[in-house]
Design an enzyme around this catalytic site. Sequence first.
Site, PDB file in Angstrom:
ATOM      1  N   ALA A   5       0.859  -1.188   0.000  1.00  0.00           N
ATOM      2  CA  ALA A   5       0.000   0.000   0.000  1.00  0.00           C
ATOM      3  C   ALA A   5       0.893   1.234   0.000  1.00  0.00           C
ATOM      4  O   ALA A   5       1.988   1.204   0.557  1.00  0.00           O
ATOM      5  CB  ALA A   5      -0.895   0.012   1.235  1.00  0.00           C
ATOM      6  N   ALA A  47       0.747   5.651   0.400  1.00  0.00           N
ATOM      7  CA  ALA A  47       0.008   6.888   0.645  1.00  0.00           C
ATOM      8  C   ALA A  47       0.954   8.070   0.466  1.00  0.00           C
ATOM      9  O   ALA A  47       2.101   7.893   0.056  1.00  0.00           O
ATOM     10  CB  ALA A  47      -0.588   6.860   2.039  1.00  0.00           C
ATOM     11  N   SER A  48       0.474   9.270   0.784  1.00  0.00           N
ATOM     12  CA  SER A  48       1.278  10.452   0.469  1.00  0.00           C
ATOM     13  C   SER A  48       2.507  10.580   1.364  1.00  0.00           C
ATOM     14  O   SER A  48       3.497  11.170   0.985  1.00  0.00           O
ATOM     15  CB  SER A  48       0.415  11.708   0.579  1.00  0.00           C
ATOM     16  OG  SER A  48      -0.101  11.832   1.885  1.00  0.00           O
ATOM     17  N   ILE A  49       2.473  10.012   2.549  1.00  0.00           N
ATOM     18  CA  ILE A  49       3.606  10.147   3.460  1.00  0.00           C
ATOM     19  C   ILE A  49       4.490   8.916   3.470  1.00  0.00           C
ATOM     20  O   ILE A  49       5.710   9.024   3.514  1.00  0.00           O
ATOM     21  CB  ILE A  49       3.101  10.422   4.901  1.00  0.00           C
ATOM     22  CG1 ILE A  49       2.489  11.822   4.957  1.00  0.00           C
ATOM     23  CG2 ILE A  49       4.221  10.293   5.900  1.00  0.00           C
ATOM     24  CD1 ILE A  49       2.025  12.233   6.318  1.00  0.00           C
ATOM     25  N   ALA A  50       3.879   7.738   3.421  1.00  0.00           N
ATOM     26  CA  ALA A  50       4.663   6.509   3.577  1.00  0.00           C
ATOM     27  C   ALA A  50       4.068   5.381   2.751  1.00  0.00           C
ATOM     28  O   ALA A  50       2.969   5.510   2.213  1.00  0.00           O
ATOM     29  CB  ALA A  50       4.687   6.111   5.044  1.00  0.00           C
ATOM     30  N   GLN A  51       4.811   4.278   2.653  1.00  0.00           N
ATOM     31  CA  GLN A  51       4.227   3.072   2.074  1.00  0.00           C
ATOM     32  C   GLN A  51       4.626   1.858   2.903  1.00  0.00           C
ATOM     33  O   GLN A  51       5.582   1.907   3.676  1.00  0.00           O
ATOM     34  CB  GLN A  51       4.635   2.916   0.618  1.00  0.00           C
ATOM     35  CG  GLN A  51       6.078   2.567   0.370  1.00  0.00           C
ATOM     36  CD  GLN A  51       6.384   2.564  -1.137  1.00  0.00           C
ATOM     37  OE1 GLN A  51       5.722   3.264  -1.916  1.00  0.00           O
ATOM     38  NE2 GLN A  51       7.373   1.782  -1.544  1.00  0.00           N
ATOM     39  N   LYS A  81       6.839  -0.140   7.327  1.00  0.00           N
ATOM     40  CA  LYS A  81       6.370   1.128   6.785  1.00  0.00           C
ATOM     41  C   LYS A  81       7.586   2.029   6.582  1.00  0.00           C
ATOM     42  O   LYS A  81       8.417   2.164   7.488  1.00  0.00           O
ATOM     43  CB  LYS A  81       5.400   1.746   7.798  1.00  0.00           C
ATOM     44  CG  LYS A  81       4.385   2.694   7.228  1.00  0.00           C
ATOM     45  CD  LYS A  81       3.248   2.875   8.224  1.00  0.00           C
ATOM     46  CE  LYS A  81       2.514   4.174   8.021  1.00  0.00           C
ATOM     47  NZ  LYS A  81       1.364   4.293   8.936  1.00  0.00           N
ATOM     48  N   ASP A 113      -8.164   6.469  14.209  1.00  0.00           N
ATOM     49  CA  ASP A 113      -8.247   6.361  12.750  1.00  0.00           C
ATOM     50  C   ASP A 113      -8.771   4.969  12.395  1.00  0.00           C
ATOM     51  O   ASP A 113      -8.159   4.240  11.623  1.00  0.00           O
ATOM     52  CB  ASP A 113      -6.845   6.597  12.168  1.00  0.00           C
ATOM     53  CG  ASP A 113      -6.888   7.024  10.707  1.00  0.00           C
ATOM     54  OD1 ASP A 113      -7.996   7.316  10.210  1.00  0.00           O
ATOM     55  OD2 ASP A 113      -5.825   7.063  10.062  1.00  0.00           O
TER      56      ASP A 113
HETATM   57  N1  LIG Z   1       0.910  -4.788  10.586  1.00  0.00           N
HETATM   58  C1  LIG Z   1       0.348  -4.884   9.378  1.00  0.00           C
HETATM   59  N2  LIG Z   1      -0.067  -6.069   8.905  1.00  0.00           N
HETATM   60  C2  LIG Z   1      -0.632  -6.176   7.690  1.00  0.00           C
HETATM   61  N3  LIG Z   1      -0.817  -5.159   6.844  1.00  0.00           N
HETATM   62  C3  LIG Z   1      -0.425  -3.933   7.253  1.00  0.00           C
HETATM   63  C4  LIG Z   1       0.168  -3.731   8.537  1.00  0.00           C
HETATM   64  N4  LIG Z   1       0.465  -2.424   8.660  1.00  0.00           N
HETATM   65  C5  LIG Z   1       0.059  -1.839   7.509  1.00  0.00           C
HETATM   66  N5  LIG Z   1      -0.474  -2.733   6.656  1.00  0.00           N
HETATM   67  C6  LIG Z   1      -1.034  -2.477   5.334  1.00  0.00           C
HETATM   68  O1  LIG Z   1      -0.498  -1.293   4.798  1.00  0.00           O
HETATM   69  C7  LIG Z   1      -1.518  -0.313   4.622  1.00  0.00           C
HETATM   70  C8  LIG Z   1      -0.971   1.073   4.951  1.00  0.00           C
HETATM   71  O2  LIG Z   1      -0.477   1.110   6.278  1.00  0.00           O
HETATM   72  P1  LIG Z   1      -0.988   2.199   7.293  1.00  0.00           P
HETATM   73  O3  LIG Z   1      -0.245   2.020   8.558  1.00  0.00           O
HETATM   74  O4  LIG Z   1      -2.468   2.146   7.353  1.00  0.00           O
HETATM   75  O5  LIG Z   1      -0.489   3.533   6.605  1.00  0.00           O
HETATM   76  P2  LIG Z   1      -1.267   4.849   6.136  1.00  0.00           P
HETATM   77  O6  LIG Z   1      -0.978   5.835   7.208  1.00  0.00           O
HETATM   78  O7  LIG Z   1      -0.625   5.165   4.850  1.00  0.00           O
HETATM   79  O8  LIG Z   1      -2.714   4.517   6.012  1.00  0.00           O
HETATM   80  C9  LIG Z   1      -2.638  -0.759   5.537  1.00  0.00           C
HETATM   81  O9  LIG Z   1      -3.873  -0.295   5.093  1.00  0.00           O
HETATM   82  C10 LIG Z   1      -2.513  -2.274   5.450  1.00  0.00           C
HETATM   83  O10 LIG Z   1      -3.142  -2.749   4.289  1.00  0.00           O
HETATM   84 MG   LIG Z   2      -4.050   3.483   7.100  1.00  0.00          MG
END
Ligand SMILES: Nc1ncnc2c1ncn2[C@@H]1O[C@H](COP(=O)(O)OP(=O)(O)O)[C@@H](O)[C@H]1O
Ligand SMILES: [Mg+2]
Length: 501
Positions: A131, A133-137, A152, A287
């Site tokens: 995944a 987003a604008s700040i991290a992936q 992340k 969130d």
């Molecule tokens: N611990 C995790 N286990 C499985 N998938 C994860 C986990 N952390 C993040 N992800 C996946 O990565 C995506 C983006 O991470 P997230 O922490 O939600 O960042 P953002 O702040 O960009 O939404 C999540 O929606 C999920 O699909």
């Molecule tokens: Mg998220």
Amino acid sequence: MDLAAFARLLAVGWTLIRADALIPREVDPLLPTGVQTLGRFLRLFAGRGAKVGRPGERLARALESFGPVAIKLGQVLSTRADIFGGQFAQDLSHLKDRLPPFDTAIARAEVERELGRPIESLYATFGEPVAAASIAQAHEATMLDGRRVAVKVLRPGIERRVDSDSRVLLMVAGLVERLIAPARRLEPVLFAKIVVRALELELDLRMEAAGAGEVGEVMARDSYMRAPAVVWEGVGKRVLTLEWANGLPLSDPATLDAPGLDRRALADNVIRGFLTQALDHGVFHADLHEGNLFVSAPSTIIAVDFGIIGRLGPVERRFLAEILYGFLMRDYRRVAQVHFDAGYVPRHHDIDAFAQALRAVGEPVFGRAASQVSMSRLLAQLFEITALFEMRLRPELVLLQKTMVTVEGVARRLYPDHDMWQAADPVVRRWISRELSPVARARELADDAVRALRAIARMAEAQEAGVTTVAVVEPRPSRLAWFAFGAAVAGLAGVLGYLLG
Ligand SMILES: Nc1ncnc2c1ncn2[C@@H]1O[C@H](COP(=O)(O)OP(=O)(O)O)[C@@H](O)[C@H]1O
Ligand SMILES: [Mg+2]
């Protein structure tokens, strides 16, 4: 003036004009003639996108295209239904934060630089982004000991981008505050500073790791919700490693039909998990949308993404308990009194008129099926009324309400006939009775007593040191004695409370 910021500002202004989101036609009737004329002139330059959607939707689209600062601004604006109206706020809250990912090779290099060691010395595998987003992936990876994890990584150069856009935002806010008198009441500079501050915190993934750890501990005390463990050796300012959330993503519609899921229990758990975090422990995941939730059979919920943590202090929790209790008892005068006592409503307002307004919110709720009454709407209506009385809403209460909207939405989608009051009942009942019981009051008095004693001790110390402040030069013995007496009584009450409780 900062030239780069000014250029960026022009570009942003142009995009907003193209989207008819600067002075949207829909707000025309509310504006003075001069501004209306300006709006009509600007609309000559509107693009095709300006025709599609409500003003909130058009603004959301424009903000999405400006990057992280604008996206965060939109998210913060979307929490202020009390100022901009419910529809606008709701449209803004659908703002999307999804971008194409950057290269995995770059992500690996970032991780190595940040953690100061070769990637192979920590991770056995480091996969493609799941995944962005604008700040991290986020990437899927495995540790050397075989644990499956999510890593992340901040976008390269994101700090600089956020920094320069923040300056633009602060500049605009400053201009608005100086030039547009009616907007001053909304404190645009303060607003902008809140946005910038929130981003600063989100740009440090060690903060998110700490948030995940703290809320994770709180979640672990009940069985409603879980958080993946933090893998601290894989944490740095720009890198965060969490255990993989083993479950089906709730963002996938197919998940709801997965075999073995108890959808009603899941809905209960979402509500109860959120409420116990906020009310019992005073710290909550703020969130909780589907994108951050994973489920597994029969009713386990795992939350990820701890970038935004809400906090409610004892004062706010107490305040909420009093309000809710007052509403349940239909004692609007009591609710009003609480608002006045807490200083949320300026003293010059009439407390009875305020109680009347609260009755207007509360009464329609009774007699309706509980499943028809949304808890977050009740709170939102309460906030709307309180705006009439110039009530200053603490940001933490706004965040609570906003999260409640999200959580309710999730619960309803999990189980369409979900009765959130019934789900909330055991948690809220326990909390209200604890919060408003004589024992709780006695404990609070005991805390006051300790504080008072400390203050007296400090006074005495200052006196010995011969410090000459107004308070110390002439201690009024009678007042001091009363103070000590009161403290002793309160202390005794506190001890009794503990013994009895
Ligand atoms: N611990 C995790 N286990 C499985 N998938 C994860 C986990 N952390 C993040 N992800 C996946 O990565 C995506 C983006 O991470 P997230 O922490 O939600 O960042 P953002 O702040 O960009 O939404 C999540 O929606 C999920 O699909
Ligand atoms: Mg998220």
